[in-house]
Design an enzyme around this catalytic site. Structure first.
Site, mmCIF file in Angstrom:
data_model
loop_
_atom_site.group_PDB
_atom_site.id
_atom_site.type_symbol
_atom_site.label_atom_id
_atom_site.label_comp_id
_atom_site.label_asym_id
_atom_site.label_seq_id
_atom_site.Cartn_x
_atom_site.Cartn_y
_atom_site.Cartn_z
ATOM 1 N N ASP A 277 -7.569 79.115 -18.228
ATOM 2 C CA ASP A 277 -6.336 78.383 -18.541
ATOM 3 C C ASP A 277 -5.267 79.287 -18.143
ATOM 4 O O ASP A 277 -5.413 80.577 -17.937
ATOM 5 C CB ASP A 277 -6.193 77.906 -19.845
ATOM 6 C CG ASP A 277 -5.323 76.695 -19.877
ATOM 7 O OD1 ASP A 277 -5.522 75.838 -20.996
ATOM 8 O OD2 ASP A 277 -4.250 76.792 -19.050
HETATM 9 C C1 GLC Z 1 -1.371 74.688 -19.365
HETATM 10 C C2 GLC Z 1 -2.546 73.958 -20.065
HETATM 11 C C3 GLC Z 1 -3.752 73.573 -18.947
HETATM 12 C C4 GLC Z 1 -3.150 73.169 -17.878
HETATM 13 C C5 GLC Z 1 -2.659 74.521 -17.078
HETATM 14 C C6 GLC Z 1 -1.974 74.235 -15.761
HETATM 15 O O1 GLC Z 1 -1.325 75.883 -20.182
HETATM 16 O O2 GLC Z 1 -3.300 74.373 -21.183
HETATM 17 O O3 GLC Z 1 -4.168 72.361 -19.742
HETATM 18 O O4 GLC Z 1 -3.935 72.446 -16.962
HETATM 19 O O5 GLC Z 1 -1.901 75.208 -18.138
HETATM 20 O O6 GLC Z 1 -0.881 73.968 -15.850
#
Ligand code: GLC
Length: 742
Positions: A277
């Site tokens: 993430d």
């Molecule tokens: C965010 C979220 C994740 C998302 C990613 C890209 O922090 O936790 O669900 O897909 O970053 O935006």
């Protein structure tokens, strides 16, 4: 004749299996061939995802050097094409995979996933995901960071909005439907994009419902509840997985070797790739799990995390770690293979460039129609006293509240590309589709958190001239979603006071709630003659709601998550363990406790003195304009052996003069287990359309495989014994019987 047909079948089967096998083999040979030509730097470049900010020569040069594998947050087709051209010009021409949070629609916005879950309609969820894929791929986005399959039992957690709710079976069914919708039968066509099942794993159990907080999920619960939907999605062919921010029992997911290797690769045979993430890798320093960025890279790569989202430690340290012998080339090769495999399956080596001359597909009529159907089916009717709804014989209505015309908020959280200019709000729907009914519109509050009551005083005089009032209340979209946890989940601002004020006028009061979570609405329910919960219904929420209110549509939604009476009851969910002292329902509650009551006189069971032990509404609950009655529960047998099947059927009568759809739900209880088992578990559901005054027979068939669980000795199997079954319209009612597994 039969023998010839049998031989024919065998031959067909043989060639189809060998064909699949040889296709896979051919793919693996392509991957191996490409990998053998790659330098270490090029391999490391494939493990690096960057956030797109702006197009410039320096960025294009980085791509030409093969230092970037993926970008996220770029949606301009021309810019994406330039980046893909630069990738083609790199030494080996490996294309980019372009990611975006297409969570519940790209331009055409569907209800938030929690709302879609209320439809209990996997087919509809799949169609919605396909529409999102068509729109996203048309600009060159070929990867979405969804479905989010985190089991959510805590409404304080803002990301419950992105989830499919509290039940593993429902989340698994809808999650696999979404994977199929995004990926289609062949990811390489230009109407499919790769899915990304997230957040792996256990993220929804954040302590206190506070986002990013630690989770403490023990092995059995992890397996039987939190991992269950992820395994289903992997088996359904999910292309990628995203690790979660939380540490579980002290281990951050982005370096959790047990999850990423033992479970995902060795047990589930997952052959896609895992992405971290956003900075979840470098945040292991903050967690206190990695001492520095180089240590981050070492921990994650050796745990099996293939691609790093934006924190750049792989690009910075993997070569050095290789030279120090802390990472092997075999590890790197295995991770890069996973990434190349998905890029090949997406067909990016052949068609990474988007045709920018094709007519737009955004907001196509059929897309909007499907979004409206999804919004209708996401609406849950929670109250309808004296059949207030559907509104009939009304000449003039009052449309009140901050969410009656909230084009932005109606779309819900995690909307990057949908435009509020396309939102059809309830007010707009009233103005275009119900011109024959006079209305007066007073927002009264400017937004959900508004505490200014100065407009209350004029309400009474206006409402007196109306036949009914529709109040649109709830949450602004910003109040749910990532990082937006709440310690109080009442209606924000002075909306509850507004409903009290409206009730005083003495006209039928219909309350519509738009929110990203189940709010504690018991106090508001008392003022409503009827209440519709629509979560955040998306672009077409307005027509959907007005058509339900005026009877063109019959509500069929069912709650995918428990609605508690008080935030202090959390966590409260239907598939809980019984405990040794379950509440009996006869407990003495606060207002009935005698003075100086003896110590043990109130009942020594599991309940709250002030709010009892029941939620406001149970999982699976929802009303209809029809009246569904269940009868004749029949089991095909009362005893089966391991490996055998059993069918359970019942009759459902629509005892009304309105055609309607009922979500018939099938639950079981494993009465005694080697570990304590939940009081109920959903094992089947069917959306059944039943015409007025007609009866349908509904049947569910399960085998002992459907009764399997991770047992006390951590093996996955069904155990013999007695099982209770229910079929009904929610998790707290229904016809009951039982059977035995020998
Ligand atoms: C965010 C979220 C994740 C998302 C990613 C890209 O922090 O936790 O669900 O897909 O970053 O935006």
């Amino acid at each position: 004749m039969k023998l010839k047909f049998f031989i024919f079948l065998i031959v067909v089967l043989y060639f189809s299996v060998t064909n699949i096998y040889s296709n896979n083999n051919a793919l693996e040979r392509k991957i191996d061939s490409l990998l053998s030509k790659m330098t270490l730097k090029e391999k490391i470049g494939q493990m690096n995802q960057e956030n797109f900010k702006s197009l410039n020569d320096e960025l294009l040069e980085k791509v030409r050097k093969g230092e970037v594998s993926s970008f996220l947050n770029i949606t301009n087709a021309e810019d994406i094409n330039k980046l893909q051209m630069a990738a083609k010009e790199s030494r080996l021409g490996i294309p980019l995979i372009i990611g975006r949070d297409v969570i519940h629609g790209f331009k055409t916005i569907f209800p938030i996933p929690l709302g879609q879950a209320a439809s209990f309609n996997p087919q509809l969820v799949e169609e919605g995901a396909h529409i999102a894929a068509v729109e996203a791929r048309s600009v060159g986005v070929n990867w979405t960071f969804t479905p989010m399959l985190d089991i959510s039992r805590d409404a304080r957690w803002g990301r419950i909005a992105e989830s499919f709710g509290e039940d593993p079976y429902l989340v698994a069914k809808l999650g696999t439907a979404m994977v199929k919708g995004f990926q289609g039968k062949d990811m390489s066509d230009n109407k499919s994009i790769a899915s990304c099942v997230k957040h792996f794993a256990g993220y929804g159990a954040a302590e206190g419902g506070r986002d990013y907080n630690s989770t403490n999920i023990p092995p059995n619960l992890f397996r039987n509840v939190y991992l269950f939907p992820f395994e289903a999605a992997v088996k359904a062919g999910a292309a990628t997985i995203m690790t979660s921010f939380n540490d579980n029992d002290g281990i951050p997911s982005s370096a959790n070797k047990f999850l990423l290797k033992n479970v995902l690769r060795d047990e589930w045979k997952f052959d896609g790739f895992v992405v971290s993430d956003w900075c979840s890798m470098s945040e292991m320093i903050t967690h206190g799990f990695a001492k520095d960025r180089k240590h981050v890279a070492e921990l994650s790569v050796n745990a099996g995390l293939d691609m790093e989202m934006v924190s750049g430690t792989y690009s910075a340290y993997l070569e050095q770690l290789m030279n120090e012998g802390k990472v092997s080339v075999q590890v790197i090769d295995a991770l890069v293979r996973n990434i190349l495999r998905i890029k090949f399956r997406l067909g990016l080596f052949e068609n990474a460039i988007t045709d920018t001359n094709s007519p737009t597909v955004m907001y196509a009529d059929n897309h909007l129609q499907k979004a409206e159907q999804a919004a209708v089916e996401s609406i849950v009717m929670l109250k309808n006293n004296q059949n207030t709804l559907p509104l009939r014989q009304v000449k003039k209505i009052a449309i009140i509240g901050p969410l009656a015309n909230a084009a932005h908020d109606q779309l819900g959280t995690w909307v990057f590309d949908g435009e509020k200019s396309h939102t059809i709000t309830p007010l707009k729907a009233m103005q275009t589709d119900y011109r024959n009914i006079e209305y007066v519109y007073i927002p009264v509050l400017t937004h959900s958190r508004d505490t200014n009551k100065s407009n209350f005083k004029k309400l009474n005089s206006v409402i007196k001239k109306c036949d009914a009032v529709i109040a649109f209340v709830g949450e602004e979209s910003i109040l749910s979603g990532e990082a937006h946890s709440l310690s109080s989940i009442n209606l924000p601002g002075v909306q509850s006071e507004l409903l009290c004020e409206l009730k005083k006028a003495g006209k039928p009061l219909v309350v519509v709630v738009m929110a990203g979570r189940p709010l504690t609405i018991e106090r508001d329910l008392k003022n409503a003659d009827a209440l519709l919960y629509s979560f955040h219904p998306g672009t077409m929420g307005g027509p959907a709601l007005m058509n339900v209110i005026f009877g063109k549509e019959n509500p069929s939604g069912k709650l995918p998550v428990t609605f508690v009476r008080e935030v202090g009851q959390i966590p409260m969910y239907y598939n809980h363990n019984r405990s040794g002292r379950p509440a009996l329902g006869n407990e003495v509650l606060l207002h009935n406790i005698p003075r100086e009551a003896p110590q043990h006189s109130l009942g020594n069971t599991s309940f709250y003195l002030d709010s009892g032990q029941k939620p406001l509404f149970p999982f699976g609950y929802g009303l209809s304009y029809s009246k569904f009655e269940y009868s004749n529960l029949v089991l095909s047998t009362n005893q089966i052996k391991m490996g055998e099947k059993i069918s359970i059927r019942t009759k459902v009568k629509n005892n009304s003069n309105v055609d309607g759809t009922e979500v018939v739900q099938f639950y079981i209880q494993d009465v005694v287990g080697s570990i304590v088992r939940p009081v109920k578990e959903l094992k089947g559901f069917q959306r059944v359309f039943i015409k007025a005054n007609e009866t349908k027979e509904v049947e569910f068939t399960i085998s002992t495989n459907d009764l399997a669980f991770w047992t006390a000795d951590m093996t996955y199997k069904a155990e013999p014994g007695e099982f209770n079954v229910w079929i009904g319209g929610d998790s707290d009612s229904g016809l009951k019987d039982s059977f035995t597994v020998e």
